[in-house]
Design a protein around this motif. Sequence first.
Motif, PDB file in Angstrom:
ATOM      1  N   TYR A  37      67.318 -21.443  -4.840  1.00 57.03           N
ATOM      2  CA  TYR A  37      68.194 -20.278  -4.915  1.00 57.03           C
ATOM      3  C   TYR A  37      67.399 -18.979  -4.900  1.00 57.03           C
ATOM      4  O   TYR A  37      67.759 -18.024  -4.218  1.00 57.03           O
ATOM      5  N   TYR A  38      66.321 -18.905  -5.633  1.00 55.19           N
ATOM      6  CA  TYR A  38      65.624 -17.634  -5.789  1.00 55.19           C
ATOM      7  C   TYR A  38      64.839 -17.229  -4.551  1.00 55.19           C
ATOM      8  O   TYR A  38      64.516 -16.049  -4.389  1.00 55.19           O
ATOM      9  N   PHE A  39      64.499 -18.157  -3.666  1.00 54.34           N
ATOM     10  CA  PHE A  39      63.845 -17.813  -2.406  1.00 54.34           C
ATOM     11  C   PHE A  39      64.775 -17.946  -1.212  1.00 54.34           C
ATOM     12  O   PHE A  39      64.440 -17.503  -0.118  1.00 54.34           O
ATOM     13  N   GLY A  40      65.931 -18.579  -1.386  1.00 53.81           N
ATOM     14  CA  GLY A  40      66.784 -18.894  -0.254  1.00 53.81           C
ATOM     15  C   GLY A  40      67.745 -17.802   0.163  1.00 53.81           C
ATOM     16  O   GLY A  40      68.596 -18.039   1.011  1.00 53.81           O
ATOM     17  N   ASN A  41      67.634 -16.612  -0.454  1.00 54.21           N
ATOM     18  CA  ASN A  41      68.505 -15.489  -0.081  1.00 54.21           C
ATOM     19  C   ASN A  41      69.983 -15.826  -0.244  1.00 54.21           C
ATOM     20  O   ASN A  41      70.793 -15.610   0.645  1.00 54.21           O
ATOM     21  N   TYR A  42      70.342 -16.372  -1.385  1.00 52.17           N
ATOM     22  CA  TYR A  42      71.733 -16.701  -1.648  1.00 52.17           C
ATOM     23  C   TYR A  42      72.395 -15.654  -2.540  1.00 52.17           C
ATOM     24  O   TYR A  42      73.227 -15.976  -3.383  1.00 52.17           O
ATOM     25  N   PHE A  66      72.429 -22.666   9.472  1.00 54.08           N
ATOM     26  CA  PHE A  66      73.246 -21.465   9.627  1.00 54.08           C
ATOM     27  C   PHE A  66      72.477 -20.235   9.146  1.00 54.08           C
ATOM     28  O   PHE A  66      72.430 -19.207   9.828  1.00 54.08           O
ATOM     29  N   ARG A  67      71.848 -20.315   7.978  1.00 53.76           N
ATOM     30  CA  ARG A  67      71.089 -19.184   7.463  1.00 53.76           C
ATOM     31  C   ARG A  67      69.916 -18.841   8.366  1.00 53.76           C
ATOM     32  O   ARG A  67      69.609 -17.670   8.607  1.00 53.76           O
ATOM     33  N   ASN A  68      69.247 -19.850   8.889  1.00 51.82           N
ATOM     34  CA  ASN A  68      68.130 -19.588   9.812  1.00 51.82           C
ATOM     35  C   ASN A  68      68.616 -18.953  11.106  1.00 51.82           C
ATOM     36  O   ASN A  68      67.980 -18.042  11.650  1.00 51.82           O
ATOM     37  N   LEU A  69      69.749 -19.429  11.613  1.00 44.82           N
ATOM     38  CA  LEU A  69      70.319 -18.843  12.829  1.00 44.82           C
ATOM     39  C   LEU A  69      70.727 -17.391  12.603  1.00 44.82           C
ATOM     40  O   LEU A  69      70.557 -16.542  13.484  1.00 44.82           O
TER      41      LEU A  69
END
Length: 286
Positions: free
Chosen positions: A110-115, A187-190
């Motif tokens: 969560y803390y690095f995944g830009n959520y 999806f987040r990478n795209l």
Amino acid sequence: MIRFDFYKNKYGKELLIDCFNVAEIANRSLSLQELHATSFYEMFFFKEVSGHILLEGTRLELGGPAALLLPPAKPRQWQLRTLPEGMVVIFEGEFIETFLKDNHFLNRLYYFGNYDAPATLPLEKDELDALLGLSKHIKHEIDLLASDSYHLLRAYLYQLLIRVNRNYTDHYQLKGNLYRNNEILKFRNLLRQHIRMKQTVKEYADLLDVNRNRLNHLCQETFGKNALSIIHDELLKSCKSDLLTTGKTISEISYEHNFSAPSNFVRFFKSLTRISPASYRQEYAN
């Protein structure tokens, strides 16, 4: 904006992880007045800290004991009132992801995944001591740097990342997401790759080879928002980045993000932030 890259050969041979006392950079990057960012991941574990950090235009108060967890390319300015005390662990993503053979591993956190989760994590003293202990193991192994040190360093870093993730999800009452649906990760990478030109749910559903209802369901289940809201969040983040880190005009940023006219960009920006792009840029500069 000033950018700091990882010094890979600091210890004579390529090493993509480093660890040091916060005091070592207190009079350098932590006292830098100019907007700056790094190309690597950073984990600050503060025993003592007083002040705040402006992170992408958002003011975060800092007080210890706490962790500050920053992925690459996060523009920031520090405003600290006292000399901080603690440890810093920095690393390149490939150091751990190549070893795990999982290119999405860090995005599962969560803390690095830009959520849309906070970059700060308050810590109890015993947990801080455990994280500082792991950090000191990393520092000791770097100082030693034997032929098998790379294996131990990855093991220590993996423990550190998992332990912080456990504390983070508990503190913010989040579902652990180490094994989040791969479609969401894609999806987040795209989004990061195509947000300047693609801004509709259908475009991303087509790239993922799913229907719009499926993508909306995944987003609602994971983030509590529909897919269009997630797309707009990423679009706003990209526009903010250009406003803060480049000298591009409002019109240039507008057209580079596929708005048909600058007025539409201004309307979009104000609908999500309640201020104009020009005011946002000026407010952050001040």
